[in-house]
Design a protein around this motif. Structure first.
Motif, PDB file in Angstrom:
ATOM      1  N   LYS A   1      21.306  -2.258  -8.524  1.00  0.00           N
ATOM      2  CA  LYS A   1      21.258  -0.867  -7.240  1.00  0.00           C
ATOM      3  C   LYS A   1      19.755  -0.204  -8.444  1.00  0.00           C
ATOM      4  CE  LYS A   1      24.305  -1.676  -5.088  1.00  0.00           C
ATOM      5  NZ  LYS A   1      25.274  -1.005  -4.390  1.00  0.00           N
ATOM      6  N   LYS A   2      19.043  -0.771  -9.066  1.00  0.00           N
ATOM      7  CA  LYS A   2      18.602  -0.711  -9.548  1.00  0.00           C
ATOM      8  C   LYS A   2      16.083  -0.445  -9.074  1.00  0.00           C
ATOM      9  CE  LYS A   2      19.620   1.028 -14.425  1.00  0.00           C
ATOM     10  NZ  LYS A   2      20.881  -0.014 -14.157  1.00  0.00           N
ATOM     11  N   ILE A   3      16.523  -1.208  -8.085  1.00  0.00           N
ATOM     12  CA  ILE A   3      15.250  -1.864  -7.441  1.00  0.00           C
ATOM     13  C   ILE A   3      13.928  -1.187  -7.025  1.00  0.00           C
ATOM     14  CG2 ILE A   3      16.634  -4.224  -7.559  1.00  0.00           C
ATOM     15  CD1 ILE A   3      15.580  -3.247  -4.259  1.00  0.00           C
ATOM     16  N   LYS A   4      12.994  -0.626  -6.986  1.00  0.00           N
ATOM     17  CA  LYS A   4      12.115  -0.277  -6.230  1.00  0.00           C
ATOM     18  C   LYS A   4      12.154  -0.457  -4.734  1.00  0.00           C
ATOM     19  CE  LYS A   4       9.848   0.705 -10.262  1.00  0.00           C
ATOM     20  NZ  LYS A   4       9.882   2.463 -10.610  1.00  0.00           N
ATOM     21  N   ILE A   5      12.250   0.657  -3.645  1.00  0.00           N
ATOM     22  CA  ILE A   5      11.923  -0.203  -2.168  1.00  0.00           C
ATOM     23  C   ILE A   5      10.511   0.123  -1.633  1.00  0.00           C
ATOM     24  CG2 ILE A   5      13.509  -0.441  -0.346  1.00  0.00           C
ATOM     25  CD1 ILE A   5      15.977  -0.846  -1.649  1.00  0.00           C
ATOM     26  N   LEU A   6       9.946  -0.358  -0.811  1.00  0.00           N
ATOM     27  CA  LEU A   6       9.062   0.628   0.380  1.00  0.00           C
ATOM     28  C   LEU A   6       9.333   0.881   1.034  1.00  0.00           C
ATOM     29  CD1 LEU A   6       6.240   1.643  -0.024  1.00  0.00           C
ATOM     30  CD2 LEU A   6       5.350  -0.402   0.371  1.00  0.00           C
ATOM     31  N   ILE A   7       9.582   2.091   1.817  1.00  0.00           N
ATOM     32  CA  ILE A   7      10.014   2.795   2.771  1.00  0.00           C
ATOM     33  C   ILE A   7       8.461   2.393   3.843  1.00  0.00           C
ATOM     34  CG2 ILE A   7      11.078   3.355   5.092  1.00  0.00           C
ATOM     35  CD1 ILE A   7      13.139   4.251   1.887  1.00  0.00           C
ATOM     36  N   VAL A   8       8.380   1.532   4.945  1.00  0.00           N
ATOM     37  CA  VAL A   8       7.150   1.531   5.673  1.00  0.00           C
ATOM     38  C   VAL A   8       7.573   2.048   6.336  1.00  0.00           C
ATOM     39  CG1 VAL A   8       4.752   0.485   6.128  1.00  0.00           C
ATOM     40  CG2 VAL A   8       6.113  -0.193   4.308  1.00  0.00           C
ATOM     41  N   ASP A   9       7.301   3.303   7.589  1.00  0.00           N
ATOM     42  CA  ASP A   9       7.480   3.525   9.375  1.00  0.00           C
ATOM     43  C   ASP A   9       5.933   4.388   9.054  1.00  0.00           C
ATOM     44  OD1 ASP A   9       9.864   2.991  11.248  1.00  0.00           O
ATOM     45  OD2 ASP A   9       8.626   4.307  11.538  1.00  0.00           O
ATOM     46  N   ASP A  10       5.921   4.504  10.579  1.00  0.00           N
ATOM     47  CA  ASP A  10       5.129   5.040  10.948  1.00  0.00           C
ATOM     48  C   ASP A  10       5.540   6.815  11.083  1.00  0.00           C
ATOM     49  OD1 ASP A  10       5.586   4.298  13.136  1.00  0.00           O
ATOM     50  OD2 ASP A  10       4.661   4.818  14.234  1.00  0.00           O
ATOM     51  N   PHE A  11       6.868   6.880  11.240  1.00  0.00           N
ATOM     52  CA  PHE A  11       8.175   8.437  11.745  1.00  0.00           C
ATOM     53  C   PHE A  11       8.938   8.392  10.563  1.00  0.00           C
ATOM     54  CE2 PHE A  11       7.443   7.283  16.571  1.00  0.00           C
ATOM     55  CZ  PHE A  11       6.941   7.689  16.476  1.00  0.00           C
TER      56      PHE A  11
ATOM     57  N   GLU B   1       7.491   5.485  -0.067  1.00  0.00           N
ATOM     58  CA  GLU B   1       7.422   5.238   1.044  1.00  0.00           C
ATOM     59  C   GLU B   1       5.548   5.234   2.201  1.00  0.00           C
ATOM     60  OE1 GLU B   1       8.367   9.003   3.942  1.00  0.00           O
ATOM     61  OE2 GLU B   1      10.338   9.178   1.972  1.00  0.00           O
ATOM     62  N   ALA B   2       5.344   4.606   2.485  1.00  0.00           N
ATOM     63  CA  ALA B   2       4.364   4.743   3.135  1.00  0.00           C
ATOM     64  C   ALA B   2       4.030   4.425   4.761  1.00  0.00           C
ATOM     65  CB  ALA B   2       3.241   3.253   3.061  1.00  0.00           C
ATOM     66  N   GLU B   3       3.274   5.023   5.225  1.00  0.00           N
ATOM     67  CA  GLU B   3       3.306   5.302   7.350  1.00  0.00           C
ATOM     68  C   GLU B   3       2.348   4.016   7.625  1.00  0.00           C
ATOM     69  OE1 GLU B   3       0.853   9.050   8.561  1.00  0.00           O
ATOM     70  OE2 GLU B   3       1.556   9.932   6.528  1.00  0.00           O
ATOM     71  N   ASP B   4       2.048   3.181   7.128  1.00  0.00           N
ATOM     72  CA  ASP B   4       1.095   1.749   7.776  1.00  0.00           C
ATOM     73  C   ASP B   4       1.152   0.930   7.288  1.00  0.00           C
ATOM     74  OD1 ASP B   4      -0.700   2.461   7.229  1.00  0.00           O
ATOM     75  OD2 ASP B   4      -1.535   2.142   8.820  1.00  0.00           O
ATOM     76  N   GLY B   5       1.168  -0.100   7.301  1.00  0.00           N
ATOM     77  CA  GLY B   5       0.476  -1.621   6.758  1.00  0.00           C
ATOM     78  C   GLY B   5      -0.577  -1.229   5.345  1.00  0.00           C
ATOM     79  N   GLN B   6      -1.938  -0.431   5.790  1.00  0.00           N
ATOM     80  CA  GLN B   6      -2.851  -0.455   4.941  1.00  0.00           C
ATOM     81  C   GLN B   6      -1.910   0.191   3.675  1.00  0.00           C
ATOM     82  OE1 GLN B   6      -5.482  -2.039   4.695  1.00  0.00           O
ATOM     83  NE2 GLN B   6      -6.174  -2.531   6.524  1.00  0.00           N
TER      84      GLN B   6
ATOM     85  N   LEU C   1       0.813  -1.735   1.426  1.00  0.00           N
ATOM     86  CA  LEU C   1      -0.339  -2.964   0.545  1.00  0.00           C
ATOM     87  C   LEU C   1      -1.191  -2.260  -0.616  1.00  0.00           C
ATOM     88  CD1 LEU C   1      -2.472  -5.098   2.525  1.00  0.00           C
ATOM     89  CD2 LEU C   1      -0.274  -5.679   1.320  1.00  0.00           C
ATOM     90  N   ALA C   2      -1.769  -1.088   0.028  1.00  0.00           N
ATOM     91  CA  ALA C   2      -2.572   0.061  -1.573  1.00  0.00           C
ATOM     92  C   ALA C   2      -1.786   0.069  -1.933  1.00  0.00           C
ATOM     93  CB  ALA C   2      -2.809   1.417  -0.254  1.00  0.00           C
ATOM     94  N   HIS C   3      -0.452   0.482  -2.170  1.00  0.00           N
ATOM     95  CA  HIS C   3       0.386   1.204  -2.644  1.00  0.00           C
ATOM     96  C   HIS C   3       1.347  -0.105  -3.393  1.00  0.00           C
ATOM     97  CE1 HIS C   3       4.710   2.816  -4.108  1.00  0.00           C
ATOM     98  NE2 HIS C   3       5.313   1.548  -4.066  1.00  0.00           N
ATOM     99  N   LEU C   4       1.273  -0.983  -2.772  1.00  0.00           N
ATOM    100  CA  LEU C   4       1.678  -2.218  -3.379  1.00  0.00           C
ATOM    101  C   LEU C   4       0.461  -2.810  -4.171  1.00  0.00           C
ATOM    102  CD1 LEU C   4       3.234  -4.988  -0.260  1.00  0.00           C
ATOM    103  CD2 LEU C   4       4.716  -3.183  -2.431  1.00  0.00           C
TER     104      LEU C   4
ATOM    105  N   VAL D   1      10.714  -2.909   3.234  1.00  0.00           N
ATOM    106  CA  VAL D   1      11.961  -2.248   4.618  1.00  0.00           C
ATOM    107  C   VAL D   1      10.509  -1.781   5.470  1.00  0.00           C
ATOM    108  CG1 VAL D   1      13.714  -1.460   6.174  1.00  0.00           C
ATOM    109  CG2 VAL D   1      13.715  -1.826   3.338  1.00  0.00           C
ATOM    110  N   THR D   2       9.909  -2.151   6.419  1.00  0.00           N
ATOM    111  CA  THR D   2       9.062  -2.987   7.186  1.00  0.00           C
ATOM    112  C   THR D   2       9.346  -1.889   9.009  1.00  0.00           C
ATOM    113  OG1 THR D   2       7.094  -2.618   7.778  1.00  0.00           O
ATOM    114  CG2 THR D   2       7.983  -4.357   7.446  1.00  0.00           C
TER     115      THR D   2
END
Lengths: 214, 130
Positions: B3-13, B34-39, B42-45, B54-55
């Motif tokens: 449960k300690k994993i890092k999760i990136l949530i990508v959604d424009d809303f 969180e990120a608002e879109d693919g770009q 990627l910058a976050h990653l 999760v996108t």
């Protein structure tokens, strides 16, 4: 190599002028006069394109006449000039409004979770009662936050009317549209019953991925 | 499941990001970004550790499928699990996502149970492969 299909020849316009130009060109070649030869050939080339210009001129005139005789161009102008930007602004507002309402609801949900934890941990009945009252007030607020549906519903109905007017005006102009080809790479948003190809359910998606070895 | 994993949530809303984040929190995953879109993703990653993406698919700018391709094209992220959570429910699209190497596909609207089920499956497979 196949010869190109013969183009039906138009009657030669002003044959005397062509004979004259060709003769002068021939004399220039014999006299080794490159400048005069070039001049004659250019004159011939210019003469050759003249009917083309005339045809373009006639076409442009015909298009202009056809455009001005369209019965609805002023209607389309008004739609494109103000009704469509207006529709766009209204839809943007709907997006904004639904977003606000959702955040408001989510705020209250998070607050309610905190209150439930409080009730769970409380030993004092007065504290439990206060938390229950707060919870009840929050639930009312959550119900109230759903009033956006009435407002956005009215806005969307108005945009639907605008789209209908654009559709009628375009149809009156004889403009028809082919449905856009679907590509697996493009995204389409949610599939809507009776409008889109039937959406795949989560179970179908799972079965499909499992068939593909996922 | 760790449960300690890092999760990136990508959604424009922002609302959808918040809903997914709340659901993940309920499942015990509290380390999310969180990120608002693919770009943005990627910058976050490129500058942060991440164990799962999760996108959404349909986003202005770089879409979810483009993000998935970019992730798989980069040797550094080739094994990073990607869970697609999307309203795109067309057979061809699911096949395309599979072809691009998606690890799970959830169709919106979805339930907390579906999310949990897909996450469990992804991690089971990863553990089996490890």
């Amino acid at each position: 190599m196949n010869a190109p299909a013969p183009v039906p020849a138009a009657p030669i316009e002003d044959p005397a002028r062509i004979v004259e130009l060709l003769t002068r060109a021939l004399h220039a070649v014999e006299a080794d006069d490159a400048a005069r030869y070039r001049e004659c050939i250019d004159a011939l080339a210019e003469w050759r394109t003249r009917p083309l210009y005339a045809t373009f001129g006639r076409l442009a005139r015909e298009i202009a006449e056809a455009m001005s005789s369209l019965p609805v161009d002023s209607r389309l102008g008004a739609l494109a000039g103000c009704e469509l930007p207006d529709a766009r602004a209204r839809l943007d507002f709907v997006t904004h409004m639904t977003e606000e309402a959702t955040h408001r609801t989510l705020d209250l949900v998070e607050e309610n979770r905190r209150l439930l934890d409080e009730i769970d941990a409380a030993t004092d009945p007065a504290a439990v009662h206060a938390a229950v009252l707060a919870l009840r007030a929050n639930l009312s607020q959550m119900a109230l936050a759903q009033e956006y549906q009435d407002l956005t519903g009215q806005i969307i109905r108005r945009v639907t009317e605008i789209v209908g007017r654009v559709e009628t005006a375009l149809a009156d102009c004889g403009v028809t549209f082919e449905p856009a080809a679907r590509s697996p790479v493009r995204s389409f948003g949610p599939a809507i019953k009776h409008l889109d190809a039937p959406a795949v359910s989560q179970n179908d998606a799972d079965a499909l991925l499992s068939d593909l070895g996922f | 499941m760790d449960k300690k994993i890092k999760i990136l949530i990508v959604d424009d809303f922002s609302t959808m990001r918040r809903i997914v984040k709340n659901l993940l929190n309920d499942l015990g995953f509290s380390d999310t970004a969180e990120a608002e879109d693919g770009q943005g993703a990627l910058a976050h990653l490129r500058s942060n550790r991440c164990d799962l993406v999760v996108t959404d698919w349909n986003m202005p700018g770089m879409s979810g499928i483009e993000l998935l391709r970019a992730i798989r094209a980069d040797a550094q992220f080739a094994k990073l699990p990607v869970l697609m959570v999307t309203a795109e429910a067309n057979r061809d699209q699911i096949i395309e996502a599979a072809r691009c190497g998606v690890n799970g596909y959830i169709i919106k609207p979805f339930t907390a149970n579906t999310l949990e089920e897909k996450l469990t499956k992804i991690f089971e497979r990863l553990e089996a492969a490890a």
